[in-house]
Structures are given as C-alpha cells and as structure tokens.
Design a protein around this motif. Sequence first.
Motif, short mmCIF file in Angstrom:
data_model
loop_
_atom_site.label_atom_id
_atom_site.label_comp_id
_atom_site.label_asym_id
_atom_site.label_seq_id
_atom_site.Cartn_x
_atom_site.Cartn_y
_atom_site.Cartn_z
N ASN A 1 -3.46 -5.91 -0.24
CA ASN A 1 -3.33 -6.81 0.89
C ASN A 1 -3.37 -5.95 2.15
OD1 ASN A 1 -2.24 -8.39 3.00
ND2 ASN A 1 -1.18 -9.68 1.54
N LYS B 1 -2.01 -6.35 4.88
CA LYS B 1 -0.71 -6.32 5.55
C LYS B 1 0.34 -5.60 4.71
CE LYS B 1 -1.48 -10.45 8.25
NZ LYS B 1 -1.04 -11.79 8.56
N GLY B 2 -0.04 -5.05 3.57
CA GLY B 2 0.90 -4.32 2.71
C GLY B 2 1.05 -4.97 1.35
N ASN C 1 -2.63 -7.87 -3.46
CA ASN C 1 -3.00 -9.27 -3.46
C ASN C 1 -3.03 -9.76 -4.91
OD1 ASN C 1 -5.46 -8.39 -4.54
ND2 ASN C 1 -6.49 -8.42 -2.56
N LYS D 1 8.96 -13.32 0.76
CA LYS D 1 9.03 -12.64 2.05
C LYS D 1 10.05 -13.20 3.02
CE LYS D 1 4.34 -10.96 1.71
NZ LYS D 1 3.04 -10.87 2.32
N ARG E 1 14.14 -10.32 -2.92
CA ARG E 1 13.85 -9.77 -1.59
C ARG E 1 14.86 -8.67 -1.26
NH1 ARG E 1 14.96 -11.97 4.12
NH2 ARG E 1 13.59 -10.65 5.36
N ARG F 1 1.37 2.51 4.34
CA ARG F 1 1.46 1.34 3.47
C ARG F 1 2.92 0.92 3.30
NH1 ARG F 1 -2.72 -1.64 2.18
NH2 ARG F 1 -1.72 -2.23 0.26
N LEU G 1 3.88 -1.11 6.34
CA LEU G 1 3.19 -2.40 6.28
C LEU G 1 3.90 -3.34 5.31
CD1 LEU G 1 -0.54 -1.26 6.28
CD2 LEU G 1 0.68 -2.42 8.13
N SER G 2 4.29 -2.81 4.15
CA SER G 2 5.00 -3.63 3.17
C SER G 2 6.35 -4.08 3.70
CB SER G 2 5.20 -2.85 1.86
OG SER G 2 3.97 -2.63 1.23
N LYS H 1 7.23 -4.53 6.79
CA LYS H 1 7.01 -5.55 7.81
C LYS H 1 6.64 -6.89 7.18
CE LYS H 1 6.04 -2.67 11.76
NZ LYS H 1 5.13 -2.34 12.85
N ALA H 2 5.84 -6.85 6.11
CA ALA H 2 5.44 -8.08 5.43
C ALA H 2 6.66 -8.79 4.83
CB ALA H 2 4.41 -7.78 4.35
N TRP H 3 7.67 -8.02 4.44
CA TRP H 3 8.88 -8.60 3.83
C TRP H 3 9.97 -8.82 4.87
CZ3 TRP H 3 10.20 -9.30 -1.58
CH2 TRP H 3 9.10 -9.19 -2.43
#
Length: 98
Positions: free
Chosen positions: A12, A14-15, A18, A39, A46, A69, A72-73, A75-77
């Motif tokens: 993905n 965004k981190g 997919n 998320k 979580r 990465r 990014l992960s 931030k996605a969570w």
Amino acid sequence: MTAAWIRKEGKNAKGGLNEKGRKSYERENPGSDLKAPVKSGDNPRRASFLARMGNMPGPERKPDGSPTRLLLSLKAWGASSKADAKAKAKAISARNKK
C-alpha cells in the motif's frame, strides 16, 4: 519471480500491504492469516500493532527526509511517530481494561 508482498504491487502506498500483498504472503507462509488493518478505535489489534511498531528499531525518516515504510505504517494506523504509537497503545490498552 518474487512474491507480490515483496514487490511494489503488493504494498500500500500509504504503508503496509494491500489485499494482493496479504494474499501473496499467506500463499508463501501456510498457516498465516493476515487481516486487514484496524486503523481507528480502541481495537486490541490496533493497540498491539502500535506497541509493536513503536518499539521497532530504525529511523522514521530516510536521509533525504522522506518517511520510511515504518513511519508510513504508523501514520496509516493513526500515530505520528514511534513515541506517539507507544502512548496511543498504552491509552487504548488502559481503556480496554475497564
């Protein structure tokens, strides 16, 4: 040819991975069961993810200033840094114990 979870097409932007990346990983690792990310909210998964990723070694940014990465992960969570991830994991866990 390498598996999709290793290549860009399985990641993905965004981190994280997919759906194609998760399925590819599960094919290569029988018995694994990767689930889609949770998320938001106070889900224990979580909290576990944020605690685990908050303790990961390595930088949050590359030498050129772009995010790794890992960041990014995070931030996605819903976390802005490793320190923020640890704090959020602790808060979620405390709320879930009530």
